[in-house]
Design an enzyme around this catalytic site. Structure first.
Site, PDB file in Angstrom:
ATOM      1  N   ARG A   8       4.228 -10.000  -1.422  1.00  0.00           N
ATOM      2  CA  ARG A   8       2.997  -9.248  -1.160  1.00  0.00           C
ATOM      3  C   ARG A   8       1.976  -9.442  -2.282  1.00  0.00           C
ATOM      4  O   ARG A   8       2.337  -9.722  -3.436  1.00  0.00           O
ATOM      5  CB  ARG A   8       3.310  -7.767  -1.014  1.00  0.00           C
ATOM      6  CG  ARG A   8       3.733  -7.135  -2.332  1.00  0.00           C
ATOM      7  CD  ARG A   8       3.739  -5.624  -2.243  1.00  0.00           C
ATOM      8  NE  ARG A   8       4.036  -5.035  -3.519  1.00  0.00           N
ATOM      9  CZ  ARG A   8       5.174  -4.390  -3.806  1.00  0.00           C
ATOM     10  NH1 ARG A   8       6.115  -4.264  -2.908  1.00  0.00           N
ATOM     11  NH2 ARG A   8       5.355  -3.876  -5.003  1.00  0.00           N
TER      12      ARG A   8
ATOM     13  N   ASP B  85       7.147   0.951  -0.185  1.00  0.00           N
ATOM     14  CA  ASP B  85       7.967  -0.253   0.003  1.00  0.00           C
ATOM     15  C   ASP B  85       9.020  -0.129   1.098  1.00  0.00           C
ATOM     16  O   ASP B  85       9.190   0.910   1.689  1.00  0.00           O
ATOM     17  CB  ASP B  85       8.624  -0.612  -1.337  1.00  0.00           C
ATOM     18  CG  ASP B  85       8.497  -2.091  -1.622  1.00  0.00           C
ATOM     19  OD1 ASP B  85       8.795  -2.896  -0.712  1.00  0.00           O
ATOM     20  OD2 ASP B  85       8.106  -2.446  -2.738  1.00  0.00           O
TER      21      ASP B  85
HETATM   22  C1  LIG Z   1       7.513  -8.351   5.031  1.00  0.00           C
HETATM   23  C2  LIG Z   1       8.209  -8.840   3.805  1.00  0.00           C
HETATM   24  C3  LIG Z   1       7.664  -8.609   2.558  1.00  0.00           C
HETATM   25  C4  LIG Z   1       8.287  -9.056   1.402  1.00  0.00           C
HETATM   26  N1  LIG Z   1       7.711  -8.810   0.191  1.00  0.00           N
HETATM   27  C5  LIG Z   1       8.272  -9.308  -0.925  1.00  0.00           C
HETATM   28  C6  LIG Z   1       7.645  -9.131  -2.184  1.00  0.00           C
HETATM   29  O1  LIG Z   1       6.589  -8.517  -2.306  1.00  0.00           O
HETATM   30  N2  LIG Z   1       8.234  -9.681  -3.280  1.00  0.00           N
HETATM   31  C7  LIG Z   1       9.408 -10.388  -3.192  1.00  0.00           C
HETATM   32  O2  LIG Z   1       9.873 -10.879  -4.212  1.00  0.00           O
HETATM   33  N3  LIG Z   1      10.042 -10.547  -2.004  1.00  0.00           N
HETATM   34  C8  LIG Z   1       9.496 -10.023  -0.876  1.00  0.00           C
HETATM   35  N4  LIG Z   1      10.113 -10.205   0.331  1.00  0.00           N
HETATM   36  C9  LIG Z   1      11.397 -10.926   0.391  1.00  0.00           C
HETATM   37  C10 LIG Z   1      11.204 -12.411   0.194  1.00  0.00           C
HETATM   38  O3  LIG Z   1      10.245 -12.920   1.068  1.00  0.00           O
HETATM   39  C11 LIG Z   1      12.511 -13.163   0.395  1.00  0.00           C
HETATM   40  O4  LIG Z   1      13.397 -12.740  -0.621  1.00  0.00           O
HETATM   41  C12 LIG Z   1      12.368 -14.681   0.341  1.00  0.00           C
HETATM   42  O5  LIG Z   1      13.637 -15.260   0.427  1.00  0.00           O
HETATM   43  C13 LIG Z   1      11.688 -15.135  -0.920  1.00  0.00           C
HETATM   44  O6  LIG Z   1      11.591 -16.542  -0.923  1.00  0.00           O
HETATM   45  P1  LIG Z   1      12.299 -17.374  -2.083  1.00  0.00           P
HETATM   46  O7  LIG Z   1      13.785 -17.221  -1.836  1.00  0.00           O
HETATM   47  O8  LIG Z   1      11.819 -18.761  -1.884  1.00  0.00           O
HETATM   48  O9  LIG Z   1      11.883 -16.771  -3.369  1.00  0.00           O
HETATM   49  C14 LIG Z   1       9.495  -9.761   1.500  1.00  0.00           C
HETATM   50  C15 LIG Z   1      10.048 -10.008   2.750  1.00  0.00           C
HETATM   51  C16 LIG Z   1       9.422  -9.561   3.897  1.00  0.00           C
HETATM   52  C17 LIG Z   1      10.038  -9.846   5.228  1.00  0.00           C
END
Ligand SMILES: Cc1cc2nc3c(=O)[nH]c(=O)nc-3n(C[C@H](O)[C@H](O)[C@H](O)COP(=O)(O)O)c2cc1C
Ligand SMILES: [Mn+2]
Length: 502
Positions: free
Chosen positions: A175, A280
């Protein structure tokens, strides 16, 4: 058919299936959209396209993933398990025998080859290019989701970075709090890949943010892949068609050509801002905490670009289904390393990281504990706070059955493992952030080898008698009302309960 090509194809399909409502009444992106959407999500209602957002020219799409049906439609699959099967098929490929198997094997290999993103020279995401002062976040109907939120937040972005050492692309959903017309915070948490890319740079890192993608690519941004795997590969594989990418205008990053909106910019290594509070997905506000600042250098868009949004909050919310998609799709991959796992369930009410129920084919003393430790060592599942292990014949998705097994089969002194390890960034319960207690509950049948008394047999009627009664049922003349008598204990599943239980 295949999964939708882009957001507009997706909207058309949702509309065709009665799964989307266009709202032309004027709505305020500050809180009002949240309250409307909350009622719709909780009653299993349609996706919403707000075409008259107060103060903004762009439409706002929300609740595109809000039911199991829509989440499956996003993959053009009959169920999320069917999507998982496609991945399982490739992961478990054996050397083919005979011609038919060889041809099938080639098809599977082709699906892997197709997953590589394809570079194209131009894309609709760059129909409109805004640079300098023209590039302003004030153009976008960014929601202020909850009353205690610090500012408007971009909630459904696909944030693209490259590892400065290996060049590998990463796409993550993090986000972004609006700080002004040309700056946001970047909320990549400490366990996330985007954050690792950022930490590996020595000065600044270029970043592109895609908004409004085909639903499979949006989902892929939220998928917890190992760091060295590009999420666009997963998207291409699940779409059965490569993601087309085009070079951004002001940064050296390729972006999905079908995006509605692309934000281009950079993050300087040592510039931090207070991010939050934000309502959150834990159901609580996360307190302010320092996170890096994203500076905007350009916005590119399709004409009449549609802005996508999502609201997280007390579960269940729309993100429940993105999480359930991950739960299902990753099961074959988890089984590759822990094959004794039969199934698992991450309850929506547990915000995914708080609880994991897992069923195993138990083969030796301490097997449940072995699986607990395996889960605590697996990718993002390592952050799981509580694990419940049950035997293979228990339905992990039936929480009442799981509770029955925990009650019946657990000696808390013997079967509860209390340990410690890394915890979710957002978990406010542990005394210190990121690290604290974990609990494993072994609700499997135990045997004398585990120092217990003889385990008693479970009660079960014989097949013969079951069939006899089935045959003769009408003769007895007993009307059955499932909502009456003892049946009332489990109550008829309301929408909330259904969501929580899938
Ligand atoms: C709607 C939504 C919002 C999210 N917001 C965040 C966030 O603000 N920060 C974060 O670190 N992960 C957030 N996540 C989880 C990550 O998108 C998820 O862990 C993802 O695997 C991150 O990608 P990466 O593994 O390449 O870091 C969110 C997931 C969803 C579905
Ligand atoms: Mn990643």
């Amino acid at each position: 058919m295949a999964p939708p090509r882009d957001l507009r194809d997706w909207i058309a399909r949702l509309e065709g299936e009665g799964e989307l409502v266009r709202v032309d009444a004027e709505v305020d992106p500050e809180l009002e959209v949240t309250e409307i959407n909350d009622r719709v999500v909780k009653s299993g209602g349609p996706a919403l396209l707000f075409e008259n957002v107060k103060g903004f020219a762009h439409s706002l799409l929300i609740n595109q993933f809000g039911t199991e049906r829509r989440m499956s439609m996003a993959f053009d699959a009959p169920s999320l398990d069917a999507v998982a099967e496609k991945l399982g098929d490739v992961l478990e490929m054996q050397p083919p025998q005979g011609l038919v198997e060889k041809v099938r094997g080639l098809q599977k290999l082709k699906s892997i080859a197709d997953s590589r993103p394809k570079t194209v020279r131009s894309g609709p995401c760059q129909d409109v290019v805004l640079e300098g002062d023209d590039a302003s976040l004030d153009l976008l109907p960014i929601q202020t989701c909850w009353p205690g939120d610090a500012a408007p937040f971009i909630t459904l972005p696909a944030v693209i970075t490259h590892d400065p050492r290996s060049g590998t692309r990463n796409v993550g959903m993090y986000r972004m709090q609006k700080l002004g017309p040309r700056a946001t915070a970047m909320h990549w948490q400490i366990h996330k890949d985007g954050r690792a890319d950022y930490l590996a740079t020595d000065g600044k890192i270029e970043v592109a943010v895609a908004l409004g993608l085909d639903p499979v690519t949006t989902y892929s941004a939220s998928a917890p892949l190992p760091k060295h795997i590009d999420e666009l590969m997963l998207a291409g594989f699940l779409r059965g068609e490569p993601v087309e990418v085009v070079r951004a205008k002001t940064v050296g990053i390729d972006v999905p050509a079908n995006a509605e909106i692309v934000l281009e910019g950079y993050i300087a290594k040592d510039e931090l801002t207070e991010e939050g509070p934000f309502g959150d997905h834990t159901g609580y506000y996360t307190p302010p905490e320092p996170f890096p600042v994203f500076h905007l250098t350009a916005i590119t868009m399709r004409r009449d670009a549609i802005y996508p949004s999502i609201v997280v909050g007390k579960p269940p919310q729309e993100d429940a289904w993105l999480g359930k998609a991950t739960e299902r799709i990753f099961l074959p991959a988890i089984r590759m390393t822990v094959p004794e796992i039969v199934d698992y369930d991450l309850p929506v009410a547990g915000a995914f990281h708080n609880c994991c129920i897992v069923s195993i084919r138990k083969a030796f003393p301490g097997h449940a504990q072995k699986v607990m430790h395996a889960i605590w060592g697996l990718g993002m599942l390592s952050l799981t706070k509580a694990i419940v292990v049950v035997d293979e014949w228990v339905d992990v998705h039936d929480y009442e059955e799981v509770l029955f097994r925990v009650g019946a089969n657990v000696d808390p002194q013997r079967d509860v493992l209390i340990t410690e390890g890394p915890l979710d960034h957002l978990d406010h319960a542990p005394t210190r952030q990121f690290y604290g207690g974990k609990m494993g509950i072994d609700a499997t049948h135990k045997g004398p080898q585990e120092g217990t008394r003889e385990w008693p047999p479970e009660i079960e009627m014989t097949h013969e008698v079951q069939e006899l009664v089935e045959r003769r049922w009408s003769e007895y003349g007993i009307p059955l009302d499932p909502a009456a008598g003892n049946g009332r204990i489990s109550q008829s599943p309301g929408p909330l309960r259904r969501l929580l239980r899938r």
